[in-house]
Design a protein around this motif. Structure first.
Motif, PDB file in Angstrom:
ATOM      1  N   ASN A 252       0.851  -1.186   0.000  1.00  9.80           N
ATOM      2  CA  ASN A 252       0.000   0.000   0.000  1.00  9.80           C
ATOM      3  C   ASN A 252       0.889   1.239   0.000  1.00  9.80           C
ATOM      4  O   ASN A 252       1.781   1.367   0.836  1.00  9.80           O
ATOM      5  CB  ASN A 252      -0.911   0.041   1.234  1.00  9.80           C
ATOM      6  CG  ASN A 252      -1.644  -1.260   1.470  1.00  9.80           C
ATOM      7  OD1 ASN A 252      -1.369  -1.961   2.424  1.00  9.80           O
ATOM      8  ND2 ASN A 252      -2.582  -1.583   0.603  1.00  9.80           N
TER       9      ASN A 252
ATOM     10  N   SER B 123       0.617   5.563  -0.221  1.00  5.56           N
ATOM     11  CA  SER B 123      -0.260   6.732  -0.214  1.00  5.56           C
ATOM     12  C   SER B 123       0.558   8.007  -0.119  1.00  5.56           C
ATOM     13  O   SER B 123       1.665   8.018   0.430  1.00  5.56           O
ATOM     14  CB  SER B 123      -1.267   6.662   0.934  1.00  5.56           C
ATOM     15  OG  SER B 123      -0.629   6.801   2.183  1.00  5.56           O
TER      16      SER B 123
ATOM     17  N   ASP C 163     -12.786   1.584   1.211  1.00  5.73           N
ATOM     18  CA  ASP C 163     -11.767   0.976   2.055  1.00  5.73           C
ATOM     19  C   ASP C 163     -11.472   1.916   3.214  1.00  5.73           C
ATOM     20  O   ASP C 163     -11.356   3.131   3.028  1.00  5.73           O
ATOM     21  CB  ASP C 163     -10.504   0.741   1.213  1.00  5.73           C
ATOM     22  CG  ASP C 163      -9.359   0.178   2.030  1.00  5.73           C
ATOM     23  OD1 ASP C 163      -8.525   0.974   2.472  1.00  5.73           O
ATOM     24  OD2 ASP C 163      -9.305  -1.047   2.225  1.00  5.73           O
TER      25      ASP C 163
ATOM     26  N   ALA D 231     -11.156   5.654   1.806  1.00  5.15           N
ATOM     27  CA  ALA D 231     -10.959   5.903   0.379  1.00  5.15           C
ATOM     28  C   ALA D 231     -11.996   5.183  -0.471  1.00  5.15           C
ATOM     29  O   ALA D 231     -12.543   4.147  -0.082  1.00  5.15           O
ATOM     30  CB  ALA D 231      -9.558   5.464  -0.046  1.00  5.15           C
TER      31      ALA D 231
ATOM     32  N   TYR E 198     -12.089   3.349  -4.278  1.00  6.64           N
ATOM     33  CA  TYR E 198     -11.075   2.802  -5.177  1.00  6.64           C
ATOM     34  C   TYR E 198     -11.713   2.098  -6.372  1.00  6.64           C
ATOM     35  O   TYR E 198     -12.837   1.619  -6.324  1.00  6.64           O
ATOM     36  CB  TYR E 198     -10.139   1.834  -4.433  1.00  6.64           C
ATOM     37  CG  TYR E 198     -10.772   0.559  -3.922  1.00  6.64           C
ATOM     38  CD1 TYR E 198     -11.041  -0.513  -4.783  1.00  6.64           C
ATOM     39  CD2 TYR E 198     -11.088   0.403  -2.575  1.00  6.64           C
ATOM     40  CE1 TYR E 198     -11.606  -1.693  -4.322  1.00  6.64           C
ATOM     41  CE2 TYR E 198     -11.648  -0.763  -2.108  1.00  6.64           C
ATOM     42  CZ  TYR E 198     -11.907  -1.810  -2.979  1.00  6.64           C
ATOM     43  OH  TYR E 198     -12.478  -2.979  -2.523  1.00  6.64           O
TER      44      TYR E 198
ATOM     45  N   SER F   6     -10.636  -1.115  -8.851  1.00  3.88           N
ATOM     46  CA  SER F   6      -9.751  -2.269  -8.781  1.00  3.88           C
ATOM     47  C   SER F   6      -9.815  -3.060 -10.080  1.00  3.88           C
ATOM     48  O   SER F   6     -10.900  -3.292 -10.633  1.00  3.88           O
ATOM     49  CB  SER F   6     -10.163  -3.172  -7.604  1.00  3.88           C
ATOM     50  OG  SER F   6      -9.349  -4.322  -7.533  1.00  3.88           O
TER      51      SER F   6
ATOM     52  N   ARG G 255      -5.147  -1.456  -7.448  1.00  3.24           N
ATOM     53  CA  ARG G 255      -6.180  -0.524  -7.002  1.00  3.24           C
ATOM     54  C   ARG G 255      -5.651   0.906  -7.009  1.00  3.24           C
ATOM     55  O   ARG G 255      -4.589   1.186  -6.457  1.00  3.24           O
ATOM     56  CB  ARG G 255      -6.646  -0.860  -5.584  1.00  3.24           C
ATOM     57  CG  ARG G 255      -7.435  -2.139  -5.491  1.00  3.24           C
ATOM     58  CD  ARG G 255      -7.835  -2.411  -4.058  1.00  3.24           C
ATOM     59  NE  ARG G 255      -8.695  -3.590  -3.968  1.00  3.24           N
ATOM     60  CZ  ARG G 255      -9.114  -4.112  -2.817  1.00  3.24           C
ATOM     61  NH1 ARG G 255      -8.767  -3.542  -1.670  1.00  3.24           N
ATOM     62  NH2 ARG G 255      -9.891  -5.179  -2.817  1.00  3.24           N
TER      63      ARG G 255
ATOM     64  N   LYS H 271      -6.659   4.672  -5.611  1.00  5.57           N
ATOM     65  CA  LYS H 271      -7.494   5.138  -4.514  1.00  5.57           C
ATOM     66  C   LYS H 271      -7.476   6.664  -4.402  1.00  5.57           C
ATOM     67  O   LYS H 271      -6.447   7.312  -4.633  1.00  5.57           O
ATOM     68  CB  LYS H 271      -7.011   4.530  -3.188  1.00  5.57           C
ATOM     69  CG  LYS H 271      -6.977   3.024  -3.184  1.00  5.57           C
ATOM     70  CD  LYS H 271      -6.238   2.451  -2.001  1.00  5.57           C
ATOM     71  CE  LYS H 271      -7.002   2.606  -0.711  1.00  5.57           C
ATOM     72  NZ  LYS H 271      -6.337   1.845   0.390  1.00  5.57           N
TER      73      LYS H 271
ATOM     74  N   ASP I  24      -2.635   0.389  -4.371  1.00  7.23           N
ATOM     75  CA  ASP I  24      -2.487  -0.899  -3.697  1.00  7.23           C
ATOM     76  C   ASP I  24      -2.160  -1.975  -4.720  1.00  7.23           C
ATOM     77  O   ASP I  24      -2.752  -2.002  -5.811  1.00  7.23           O
ATOM     78  CB  ASP I  24      -3.777  -1.312  -2.979  1.00  7.23           C
ATOM     79  CG  ASP I  24      -4.132  -0.396  -1.817  1.00  7.23           C
ATOM     80  OD1 ASP I  24      -3.301   0.454  -1.461  1.00  7.23           O
ATOM     81  OD2 ASP I  24      -5.244  -0.534  -1.279  1.00  7.23           O
TER      82      ASP I  24
END
Length: 301
Positions: A29, A31, A199, A226, A228, A230, A241, A243, A290
């Protein structure tokens, strides 16, 4: 503090315990957000990278050995007078999943970790936690979860009750997976290999800061929610993903001997008389990516 109300419901702890029809073997992950302090005296770009790998080994029909590793790095400036810090956490995850009966199973994991800026490791960098999570299976697609998590932290000992559920629709287009207050995910399949979802991930943890004359720790309280999109590759075993979400993470700096004792969720059993050494952070939007390697048990049965 405004986050107290939010954390009453959303809380802490980023370790994922599986009690559903899939297992995420590897998760990455990433961000990125820009956060200001509430007094608007400075702002900082915050990059968070979290990597998790889980290795379950079946010992017999009633017992699974769980081993894994979690590594997380956050690059953030903590105040207008400081330079960027790399807050790093590495954690071993070791435990067992036990089938107690036809309906009940339990997951029990010990979580030793190092959390600091890793400039000079010492005893204050080491913390240890544990989790127990019971799973009750109503039907093949519906489960309930009950548990407890506790960890030693630089600010004291934290205790968190856990309550959750898992549901997958008969056509397998919709599912949600919730373990409050730590995480929530809901996902709907729109077309082959493409789905939309929401998520939420939360954490409360601490990092020891060392180096020079530094004698402080950082208490991180984080809620990242978030939307997202996918896309699945290789029969949806690899998920990509993108986001867009809202980041409420706060990074409080305190003197190393300034503690609160026992904390349940975000409530301290004793009055919190600590002196905060930096300003509180405000919320903002974040972008995320992700990559997930997922083993879907339902398609293998």
């Amino acid at each position: 503090m405004k986050k107290r109300i939010l954390f009453t419901f959303l809380g802490l702890f980023c370790f994922i315990i599986k009690a559903q029809d899939y297992t995420d073997i590897v998760r990455l992950n990433i961000s990125q957000a820009n956060l200001e302090d509430e007094q608007k005296t400075f702002d900082t770009d915050v990059t968070n990278i979290n990597f998790e790998v889980l290795y379950p080994k079946i010992l017999n029909e009633n017992l699974i050995l769980l081993t894994g590793l979690t590594a997380e790095n956050t690059n953030v400036n903590l105040s207008q007078l400081a330079s960027d810090e790399n807050l790093t956490m590495t954690r071993l995850n070791a435990g067992l999943k036990i089938k107690h009966s036809e309906k009940w199973s339990g997951t029990y994991v010990v979580l030793p970790k190092l959390a600091s800026n890793f400039e000079s490791l010492g005893s204050r960098d080491f913390q240890i936690g544990a989790i127990a999570l019971l799973d009750f299976q109503y039907t093949q697609g519906i489960r309930a979860k009950f548990g407890l998590y506790s960890s030693s932290e630089n600010f004291g000992t934290i205790i968190t009750p856990l309550l959750g559920a898992f549901y997958r629709s008969p056509n397998k287009k919709f599912h949600f997976d919730i373990v409050l207050p730590i995480r929530m995910e809901a996902n709907y399949v729109l077309a082959n290999h493409f789905s939309l979802g929401v998520d939420l991930r939360t954490s409360v943890k601490s990092y020891n800061l060392v180096g020079g004359s530094t004698n402080v720790y950082v208490q991180e309280e984080s809620v990242r929610a978030a939307l997202y999109g996918s896309y699945g590759l290789f029969n949806d075993s690899l998920l990509l993903r993108a986001k867009l979400g809202f980041d409420t993470t706060d990074y409080g700096v305190y003197a190393v001997n300034d503690k609160v004792g026992v904390q349940v969720l975000t409530f301290t059993l004793n009055k919190d008389n600590r002196t905060r050494l930096n300003n509180e952070f405000d919320s903002n939007l974040f972008l995320g990516l992700d990559l997930i390697y997922r083993f879907d048990i339902s398609t293998k049965q």
